[in-house]
Write a protein that holds these residues in place. Structure first.
Motif, PDB file in Angstrom:
ATOM      1  N   ARG A 163       0.822  -1.207   0.000  1.00  0.00           N
ATOM      2  CA  ARG A 163       0.000   0.000   0.000  1.00  0.00           C
ATOM      3  C   ARG A 163       0.865   1.270   0.000  1.00  0.00           C
ATOM      4  O   ARG A 163       0.458   2.321  -0.478  1.00  0.00           O
ATOM      5  CB  ARG A 163      -0.921  -0.022   1.228  1.00  0.00           C
ATOM      6  N   PHE A 164       2.107   1.176   0.522  1.00  0.00           N
ATOM      7  CA  PHE A 164       2.992   2.329   0.611  1.00  0.00           C
ATOM      8  C   PHE A 164       4.059   2.341  -0.488  1.00  0.00           C
ATOM      9  O   PHE A 164       4.976   3.164  -0.434  1.00  0.00           O
ATOM     10  CB  PHE A 164       3.657   2.375   1.991  1.00  0.00           C
ATOM     11  N   ALA A 165       3.967   1.465  -1.464  1.00  0.00           N
ATOM     12  CA  ALA A 165       4.911   1.470  -2.575  1.00  0.00           C
ATOM     13  C   ALA A 165       4.789   2.784  -3.353  1.00  0.00           C
ATOM     14  O   ALA A 165       3.705   3.361  -3.449  1.00  0.00           O
ATOM     15  CB  ALA A 165       4.633   0.286  -3.496  1.00  0.00           C
ATOM     16  N   PRO A 166       5.880   3.272  -3.945  1.00  0.00           N
ATOM     17  CA  PRO A 166       5.829   4.532  -4.694  1.00  0.00           C
ATOM     18  C   PRO A 166       4.745   4.567  -5.767  1.00  0.00           C
ATOM     19  O   PRO A 166       4.136   5.615  -6.006  1.00  0.00           O
ATOM     20  CB  PRO A 166       7.231   4.624  -5.299  1.00  0.00           C
ATOM     21  N   ILE A 167       4.467   3.430  -6.431  1.00  0.00           N
ATOM     22  CA  ILE A 167       3.459   3.415  -7.497  1.00  0.00           C
ATOM     23  C   ILE A 167       2.069   3.724  -6.966  1.00  0.00           C
ATOM     24  O   ILE A 167       1.198   4.192  -7.703  1.00  0.00           O
ATOM     25  CB  ILE A 167       3.454   2.033  -8.208  1.00  0.00           C
ATOM     26  N   MET A 168       1.844   3.495  -5.657  1.00  0.00           N
ATOM     27  CA  MET A 168       0.502   3.646  -5.114  1.00  0.00           C
ATOM     28  C   MET A 168       0.066   5.098  -4.983  1.00  0.00           C
ATOM     29  O   MET A 168      -1.136   5.393  -5.037  1.00  0.00           O
ATOM     30  CB  MET A 168       0.394   2.944  -3.762  1.00  0.00           C
ATOM     31  N   GLU A 169       1.009   6.012  -4.815  1.00  0.00           N
ATOM     32  CA  GLU A 169       0.614   7.421  -4.669  1.00  0.00           C
ATOM     33  C   GLU A 169      -0.091   7.933  -5.920  1.00  0.00           C
ATOM     34  O   GLU A 169      -1.213   8.452  -5.831  1.00  0.00           O
ATOM     35  CB  GLU A 169       1.825   8.287  -4.317  1.00  0.00           C
TER      36      GLU A 169
END
Length: 223
Positions: free
Chosen positions: A63-69
């Motif tokens: 959920r906190f991976a860079p792609i998620m933002e």
């Protein structure tokens, strides 16, 4: 139309999801979890697997991976997003969908061809189906039990946001036999079974899963 498929460390079904997109007639682009860039795709699939080894909770680190933002921003803006199995868990952890996925009530991993009923055929990912259509697609999970408080479950039922429901047997203890849900807008869908494994007669129980990928392509064309 271009559909992005995210690969996290531990993803297992990203290749299958990309193939399902191509079988449906779309272009698949592989997105890396560490890149905060959706690369101009029109929709996104979060695939099944064990992202980041399922440490802490399933989907809690992904959920906190860079792609998620950028994905969360795009989803709030109306981009179609489908979370399959582990992807469903990630969407719940990201609060794009309500509820949570917990360990199967029988404490065993389950792998079977599962009969479902499509309850909402108006989302970006289910419009190719008919309401109450019954389909069979593979299911494989150890932490696939969908849970939410009674008020949330009642709201999902009242608003027609239960996308699919288990038939014949509840394989994991999901409350009210829920196999998938959608957000209020209908662009974000989470599904525990695996439609990407049922897009060709040779490699699955049939082609019942193809409609999820055909639906999003049709919805993008119509947009």
């Amino acid at each position: 139309m271009t559909i992005g498929v995210v690969t996290f460390p531990g993803s297992l079904d990203d290749g299958d999801a990309a193939r399902a997109v191509r079988v449906a007639g779309g272009d698949a682009v592989r997105l890396w979890h560490g890149d905060a860039d959706l690369r101009g795709v029109d929709a996104v699939v979060l695939p099944g697997g064990f992202s980041y080894g399922d440490y802490l909770r399933c989907g809690a680190i992904a959920r906190f991976a860079p792609i998620m933002e950028p994905l969360i921003r795009a989803a709030h803006g109306g981009m179609p997003v489908l979370g399959i199995c582990n992807g469903f868990q990630v969407l719940c952890e990201a609060h794009l969908l309500p509820g949570a996925l917990v360990r199967n009530d029988h404490r065993k991993f389950v792998c079977r061809d599962q009969r479902l009923r499509i309850e909402n055929a108006s989302t970006a990912w289910t419009s190719s189906y008919q309401k109450d259509q019954e389909i069979v697609i593979p299911l494989k999970n150890g932490e696939g039990g969908y849970v939410a408080d009674e008020a949330t479950l009642d709201r999902l039922e009242t608003d027609g946001r239960v996308v699919a429901r288990y038939l014949d047997v509840n394989p994991n203890g999901s409350y009210r036999d829920i196999a998938g849900v959608t957000n209020e807008r209908g662009n974000v869908v989470g599904l525990m079974p695996h439609p990407e494994h049922a897009v060709e007669e040779l490699t699955g129980p049939g082609t019942d899963g193809l409609g999820f990928f055909a639906s999003v392509l049709e919805s993008l064309v119509a947009a």
